[in-house]
Scaffold this motif. Structure first.
Motif, PDB file in Angstrom:
ATOM      1  N   ALA A  88     -11.096 -19.461  -4.136  1.00  0.00           N
ATOM      2  CA  ALA A  88     -10.395 -19.139  -2.885  1.00  0.00           C
ATOM      3  C   ALA A  88      -8.914 -18.899  -3.137  1.00  0.00           C
ATOM      4  O   ALA A  88      -8.301 -18.004  -2.539  1.00  0.00           O
ATOM      5  CB  ALA A  88     -10.588 -20.264  -1.869  1.00  0.00           C
ATOM      6  N   PHE A  89      -8.321 -19.682  -4.036  1.00  0.00           N
ATOM      7  CA  PHE A  89      -6.893 -19.550  -4.310  1.00  0.00           C
ATOM      8  C   PHE A  89      -6.539 -18.161  -4.861  1.00  0.00           C
ATOM      9  O   PHE A  89      -5.405 -17.709  -4.718  1.00  0.00           O
ATOM     10  CB  PHE A  89      -6.429 -20.621  -5.294  1.00  0.00           C
ATOM     11  CG  PHE A  89      -6.580 -22.033  -4.787  1.00  0.00           C
ATOM     12  CD1 PHE A  89      -6.617 -22.307  -3.427  1.00  0.00           C
ATOM     13  CD2 PHE A  89      -6.691 -23.094  -5.671  1.00  0.00           C
ATOM     14  CE1 PHE A  89      -6.762 -23.600  -2.956  1.00  0.00           C
ATOM     15  CE2 PHE A  89      -6.834 -24.397  -5.214  1.00  0.00           C
ATOM     16  CZ  PHE A  89      -6.871 -24.657  -3.856  1.00  0.00           C
ATOM     17  N   CYS A  90      -7.503 -17.502  -5.479  1.00  0.00           N
ATOM     18  CA  CYS A  90      -7.249 -16.163  -6.037  1.00  0.00           C
ATOM     19  C   CYS A  90      -6.877 -15.159  -4.943  1.00  0.00           C
ATOM     20  O   CYS A  90      -6.271 -14.118  -5.223  1.00  0.00           O
ATOM     21  CB  CYS A  90      -8.478 -15.660  -6.795  1.00  0.00           C
ATOM     22  SG  CYS A  90      -8.813 -16.584  -8.308  1.00  0.00           S
ATOM     23  N   ALA A  91      -7.256 -15.457  -3.703  1.00  0.00           N
ATOM     24  CA  ALA A  91      -6.976 -14.541  -2.596  1.00  0.00           C
ATOM     25  C   ALA A  91      -5.648 -14.842  -1.896  1.00  0.00           C
ATOM     26  O   ALA A  91      -5.338 -14.242  -0.867  1.00  0.00           O
ATOM     27  CB  ALA A  91      -8.113 -14.606  -1.577  1.00  0.00           C
ATOM     28  N   SER A 142      -1.849 -20.901   9.071  1.00  0.00           N
ATOM     29  CA  SER A 142      -1.113 -19.650   9.259  1.00  0.00           C
ATOM     30  C   SER A 142      -1.399 -18.651   8.145  1.00  0.00           C
ATOM     31  O   SER A 142      -1.069 -17.474   8.251  1.00  0.00           O
ATOM     32  CB  SER A 142       0.391 -19.926   9.334  1.00  0.00           C
ATOM     33  OG  SER A 142       0.878 -20.405   8.095  1.00  0.00           O
ATOM     34  N   LEU A 143      -2.048 -19.112   7.085  1.00  0.00           N
ATOM     35  CA  LEU A 143      -2.380 -18.246   5.952  1.00  0.00           C
ATOM     36  C   LEU A 143      -3.834 -17.792   5.990  1.00  0.00           C
ATOM     37  O   LEU A 143      -4.357 -17.275   5.008  1.00  0.00           O
ATOM     38  CB  LEU A 143      -2.082 -18.971   4.641  1.00  0.00           C
ATOM     39  CG  LEU A 143      -0.594 -19.247   4.418  1.00  0.00           C
ATOM     40  CD1 LEU A 143      -0.399 -20.373   3.428  1.00  0.00           C
ATOM     41  CD2 LEU A 143       0.126 -17.994   3.948  1.00  0.00           C
ATOM     42  N   GLY A 144      -4.491 -18.014   7.139  1.00  0.00           N
ATOM     43  CA  GLY A 144      -5.874 -17.590   7.269  1.00  0.00           C
ATOM     44  C   GLY A 144      -6.852 -18.688   6.896  1.00  0.00           C
ATOM     45  O   GLY A 144      -6.561 -19.867   7.062  1.00  0.00           O
ATOM     46  N   THR A 145      -7.985 -18.306   6.341  1.00  0.00           N
ATOM     47  CA  THR A 145      -9.060 -19.276   6.090  1.00  0.00           C
ATOM     48  C   THR A 145      -9.059 -19.830   4.661  1.00  0.00           C
ATOM     49  O   THR A 145      -9.916 -20.633   4.315  1.00  0.00           O
ATOM     50  CB  THR A 145     -10.422 -18.620   6.350  1.00  0.00           C
ATOM     51  OG1 THR A 145     -10.569 -17.490   5.468  1.00  0.00           O
ATOM     52  CG2 THR A 145     -10.543 -18.155   7.792  1.00  0.00           C
ATOM     53  N   ILE A 146      -8.091 -19.419   3.857  1.00  0.00           N
ATOM     54  CA  ILE A 146      -8.105 -19.799   2.439  1.00  0.00           C
ATOM     55  C   ILE A 146      -8.095 -21.313   2.245  1.00  0.00           C
ATOM     56  O   ILE A 146      -8.779 -21.864   1.388  1.00  0.00           O
ATOM     57  CB  ILE A 146      -6.917 -19.148   1.695  1.00  0.00           C
ATOM     58  CG1 ILE A 146      -7.058 -17.622   1.707  1.00  0.00           C
ATOM     59  CG2 ILE A 146      -6.831 -19.654   0.258  1.00  0.00           C
ATOM     60  CD1 ILE A 146      -5.807 -16.880   1.287  1.00  0.00           C
ATOM     61  N   PHE A 147      -7.298 -22.000   3.066  1.00  0.00           N
ATOM     62  CA  PHE A 147      -7.172 -23.454   2.934  1.00  0.00           C
ATOM     63  C   PHE A 147      -8.026 -24.205   3.948  1.00  0.00           C
ATOM     64  O   PHE A 147      -7.837 -25.400   4.150  1.00  0.00           O
ATOM     65  CB  PHE A 147      -5.713 -23.879   3.124  1.00  0.00           C
ATOM     66  CG  PHE A 147      -4.785 -23.390   2.043  1.00  0.00           C
ATOM     67  CD1 PHE A 147      -5.098 -23.538   0.704  1.00  0.00           C
ATOM     68  CD2 PHE A 147      -3.571 -22.803   2.377  1.00  0.00           C
ATOM     69  CE1 PHE A 147      -4.241 -23.095  -0.287  1.00  0.00           C
ATOM     70  CE2 PHE A 147      -2.700 -22.357   1.395  1.00  0.00           C
ATOM     71  CZ  PHE A 147      -3.035 -22.504   0.060  1.00  0.00           C
ATOM     72  N   SER A 148      -8.967 -23.511   4.596  1.00  0.00           N
ATOM     73  CA  SER A 148      -9.699 -24.142   5.704  1.00  0.00           C
ATOM     74  C   SER A 148     -10.497 -25.362   5.259  1.00  0.00           C
ATOM     75  O   SER A 148     -10.650 -26.316   6.026  1.00  0.00           O
ATOM     76  CB  SER A 148     -10.620 -23.127   6.382  1.00  0.00           C
ATOM     77  OG  SER A 148     -11.578 -22.625   5.477  1.00  0.00           O
ATOM     78  N   PHE A 149     -10.986 -25.374   4.018  1.00  0.00           N
ATOM     79  CA  PHE A 149     -11.768 -26.524   3.553  1.00  0.00           C
ATOM     80  C   PHE A 149     -10.910 -27.784   3.490  1.00  0.00           C
ATOM     81  O   PHE A 149     -11.408 -28.904   3.625  1.00  0.00           O
ATOM     82  CB  PHE A 149     -12.414 -26.236   2.190  1.00  0.00           C
ATOM     83  CG  PHE A 149     -11.461 -26.241   1.026  1.00  0.00           C
ATOM     84  CD1 PHE A 149     -11.376 -27.335   0.174  1.00  0.00           C
ATOM     85  CD2 PHE A 149     -10.628 -25.147   0.786  1.00  0.00           C
ATOM     86  CE1 PHE A 149     -10.495 -27.337  -0.901  1.00  0.00           C
ATOM     87  CE2 PHE A 149      -9.752 -25.143  -0.278  1.00  0.00           C
ATOM     88  CZ  PHE A 149      -9.675 -26.237  -1.124  1.00  0.00           C
ATOM     89  N   ILE A 150      -9.600 -27.617   3.308  1.00  0.00           N
ATOM     90  CA  ILE A 150      -8.688 -28.760   3.301  1.00  0.00           C
ATOM     91  C   ILE A 150      -8.160 -29.024   4.707  1.00  0.00           C
ATOM     92  O   ILE A 150      -8.120 -30.169   5.160  1.00  0.00           O
ATOM     93  CB  ILE A 150      -7.521 -28.525   2.323  1.00  0.00           C
ATOM     94  CG1 ILE A 150      -8.055 -28.419   0.889  1.00  0.00           C
ATOM     95  CG2 ILE A 150      -6.487 -29.644   2.423  1.00  0.00           C
ATOM     96  CD1 ILE A 150      -7.005 -28.008  -0.134  1.00  0.00           C
ATOM     97  N   SER A 151      -7.771 -27.974   5.420  1.00  0.00           N
ATOM     98  CA  SER A 151      -7.150 -28.172   6.735  1.00  0.00           C
ATOM     99  C   SER A 151      -8.143 -28.742   7.749  1.00  0.00           C
ATOM    100  O   SER A 151      -7.778 -29.605   8.560  1.00  0.00           O
ATOM    101  CB  SER A 151      -6.546 -26.868   7.258  1.00  0.00           C
ATOM    102  OG  SER A 151      -7.531 -25.899   7.515  1.00  0.00           O
ATOM    103  N   LYS A 152      -9.397 -28.318   7.712  1.00  0.00           N
ATOM    104  CA  LYS A 152     -10.390 -28.856   8.646  1.00  0.00           C
ATOM    105  C   LYS A 152     -10.616 -30.336   8.398  1.00  0.00           C
ATOM    106  O   LYS A 152     -10.736 -31.131   9.342  1.00  0.00           O
ATOM    107  CB  LYS A 152     -11.711 -28.084   8.519  1.00  0.00           C
ATOM    108  CG  LYS A 152     -11.684 -26.718   9.179  1.00  0.00           C
ATOM    109  CD  LYS A 152     -13.009 -25.984   9.014  1.00  0.00           C
ATOM    110  CE  LYS A 152     -12.946 -24.595   9.631  1.00  0.00           C
ATOM    111  NZ  LYS A 152     -14.170 -23.815   9.367  1.00  0.00           N
ATOM    112  N   ASP A 153     -10.668 -30.721   7.142  1.00  0.00           N
ATOM    113  CA  ASP A 153     -10.825 -32.137   6.814  1.00  0.00           C
ATOM    114  C   ASP A 153      -9.600 -32.922   7.282  1.00  0.00           C
ATOM    115  O   ASP A 153      -9.726 -34.016   7.836  1.00  0.00           O
ATOM    116  CB  ASP A 153     -11.009 -32.306   5.302  1.00  0.00           C
ATOM    117  CG  ASP A 153     -11.304 -33.745   4.919  1.00  0.00           C
ATOM    118  OD1 ASP A 153     -12.306 -34.296   5.403  1.00  0.00           O
ATOM    119  OD2 ASP A 153     -10.518 -34.321   4.146  1.00  0.00           O
TER     120      ASP A 153
END
Length: 216
Positions: free
Chosen positions: A163-166, A47-58
Motif C-alpha cells: 500500500a505504501f508504494c501508492a 486526507s491521503l485517501g485509503t492508503i492508511f485506512s488499515f491503521i486509521s480505522k483501527d
C-alpha cells in the motif's frame, strides 16, 4: 465527537496544540488531549485517501474505547495515562498474559495507539528532513519496519508495504498539513515532533516499568 473524526479537515497546528497541552506540569499524560491529538492524526491519514485506512480505522476504534472509559462510571480514574495504569492494575482489569476478560482495557487500547504513534513520529520526521525528491514510500516503509511491523502478522506487513508504494509525493503531504509553504511545514513539524516524541517516551517508560509493553 469520535464518530465524526474522519469528516473534519486536518490541521498540523491543531495536532501541535493538542500534544502541547497533553502533558501536565509533572509530566502526566492527559487522556482527553491525547485522544484529541489522535483524532487529528487520523484526519491526516484519511486526507491521503485509503492508503492508511488499515491503521486509521483501527485507531478510530481505539479512540472510541478510550472516550467510553472517560465517560464511564470510573471516568475520573482515566484522567491521565498514569492514573489509568494504576487503577486498572490495582483492580485486575488488564489481561497481562493472554486475551481473556478485558480486551478493551485502557492499558491495552493505549498500547496499540502508542505503537502507531511511534510509526507516525518516525515517518513525519523523515518527511521533515527529506529533500524535495525524497521517496515517501521508502520513508513510510522504513518507519513502519522500525515500529508497527514488529507487532503485525506477516500478511498485514506485506499488504502494508504494498500500500505504501501508492503514496503521493512529499509536496502532497505538505499540502494536506494546511500550514503554508514547505519551509513553514518543516518548521512546524520541528515544533510538533519533539512534543509527540516526549509523550511517546513517557508512555514507553511507564509501560516498561509496569511490564505492559507486550500485552496480548
Amino acid at each position: 465527537m469520535a464518530d465524526v473524526v474522519e469528516d473534519q479537515k486536518f490541521s498540523l497546528k491543531e495536532v501541535l496544540d493538542t500534544f502541547q497541552s497533553c502533558l501536565t506540569d509533572n509530566k502526566e499524560i492527559l487522556i482527553d488531549q491525547y485522544v484529541a491529538g489522535w483524532r487529528g492524526l487520523v484526519r491526516f491519514m484519511n486526507s491521503l485517501g485509503t492508503i492508511f485506512s488499515f491503521i486509521s480505522k483501527d485507531a478510530v476504534g481505539k479512540i472510541q474505547i478510550m472516550a467510553n472509559h472517560r465517560k464511564g462510571e470510573h471516568g475520573e480514574q482515566y484522567e491521565t495515562v498514569q492514573s489509568m495504569v494504576k487503577y486498572e492494575l490495582a483492580h485486575g482489569l488488564v489481561d497481562l498474559t493472554k486475551r481473556a476478560d478485558h480486551p478493551e482495557s485502557g492499558c491495552r487500547t493505549t498500547l496499540r495507539l502508542h505503537r502507531a504513534l511511534r510509526w507516525l513520529e518516525l515517518f513525519l520526521e523523515r518527511l521533515r528532513t527529506s529533500g524535495e525528491d525524497g521517496k515517501t514510500s521508502a520513508m513510510c516503509a522504513e518507519a513502519y519496519n522500525e515500529s508497527l511491523a514488529h507487532h503485525h502478522p506477516w500478511i498485514i506487513r506485506k499488504a502494508s508495504l504494498m500500500a505504501f508504494c501508492a503514496l503521493p509525493g512529499r509536496a502532497t503531504f505538505f499540502e494536506v498539513m494546511n500550514v503554508g509553504t514547505p519551509d513553514q511545514v518543516v518548521t512546524m513539524l520541528g515544533e510538533a515532533l519533539p512534543l509527540i516524541a516526549e509523550v511517546y517516551q513517557i508512555t514507553e517508560e511507564l509501560y516498561a516499568k509496569n511490564n505492559l509493553l507486550d500485552l496480548p
